[in-house]
Every structure is written in structure tokens, then in C-alpha cells.
Design an enzyme around this catalytic site. Sequence first.
Site: not given
Length: 250
Positions: A25, A42, A136
Site C-alpha cells: 500500500d 505504481h 521461493l
Amino acid sequence: MSHASSTKEIPAVSAVPKHIAIIMDGNGRWATKRFLPRVAGHAKGVEAVRGIVEACVLRGVQYLTLFAFSSENWRRPEEEVSLLMRLFVTALEKEVAKMHANDIRLKVVGDLSRFDQKLQSMIKAAETKTANNQRLTVTICANYGGRWDIVQAVNRMQLEGKLDGAVSEDGLAEYLSMAYAPEPDLFIRTGGETRISNFLLWQLAYSELYFADTFWPDFDAAALDAAISSYQSRERRFGRTSAQLTDQDT
């Protein structure tokens, strides 16, 4: 289930979280603070993702789940949503080969039917390419919502004829979109907000919650270490008392 449920048994606890889930956020506010268009935030946020993925690999985290676009984010201005979709495509084009080369598996979960066919095809190709990687697992939650996840699980159970009797926790959990991953040990939200915003409602039952004021584009390896340090200071009781934990350690 392939992974333990924290409400049915006591999961193993390790110093380094096995699974970290993050709400990324603050991209828009990071940009606004710098008198930049929100999309610049972004774009910078994508760079932060790269850094956190690398940091998780180095620290031995096995699962990293990132909330990229919620089912409620369609309410944002159309131009911003369109730019986010283009960023998603660009990120897939640039990052998948690197992830594959570093033994990282990519998963994308959510209601992908609302995305255009090009993006859906790219997601499927990326998942297929990286399917056998083990270092991962990075999960991107896109057009995802925790309530959607539970509803789609029930609907899938119904389609497969699994709703003849009472629904069990284990039975439902197998149909959740992230049944392949253990429940998150550590949940992080950046940007100063202190809510979970319909993210992994089922899976966060016993996760440790950490809220950072840092906007996502500025969240780096040091910030991740601070979150992990906070996690390591917690007493993970899973319904037990502190005395029980002390007795267990003696």
C-alpha cells in the site's frame, strides 16, 4: 491438506517466517507526495517488489504472497486501472525469465476471468514455465478478495459433488486458491493503514500482523528485516498460555 491448519494443530515455528504475505500500500500517495502522477508510484512499486523478492530469497523465506490488485480496486478511476493492467503485462514480460533463472516459482491467484485474453495467456505461460522451481514461491493476488476465495471454494465443492454432508475445515481448505501454500506466518501492510482489506481472510487466522508507515516504493530489505525482527519478538501461542510455552522449552 498438504499444510497444517493453525486452528486444528500447532504449526512449527521458525525464526525466519516460512511464508510472508504483504499488502503493498501507498504507491499513489508516494507519487502524490512528490508531485508525480499516481502511475509513477505504481511503477516504482514494481521495483520494490523486485528488491523484496531478492531479500526473501537471501533470508530463506519460502513463500511470498503479494496483494497487487483487489476485487475492489476496479472502483478506481478507469485510467488508473488501465495503467495498472499495462504495468502487470510489462512486469511479466521483464521478470519471468529472471525468476525462472533464479529457481523462483510464480503463481497468480484471483478471478482472472475479468482480465483480457493476452494477460490471461501470459499468466498461464509464466506459471507453466516456473512450475517446477523450488527456491521461493511468489504469489501475486490479482482481482482477489478473501470473501471471493471462500465463495469460489464452496462453488467448486458443489460442482464436484462434495457438498452432500457437512462441510469440514479441511475439506473447504483444499479448495481455497492458495491450498498449495502454508498459512502466512507474517502479514505486512505498508502505507500506514491498519486493516487487512479483504486479503486472505481464511489464511490469516493466526498470522502475526505488522503495519508499517513506510509507503511501498520505499519498503526495502532493511524495512523487511525490521518486520521480521518484530515477528521474532512475538510469542506465538496458537491458543495456549505463556506458561505452556515455558514448560515446553524446559
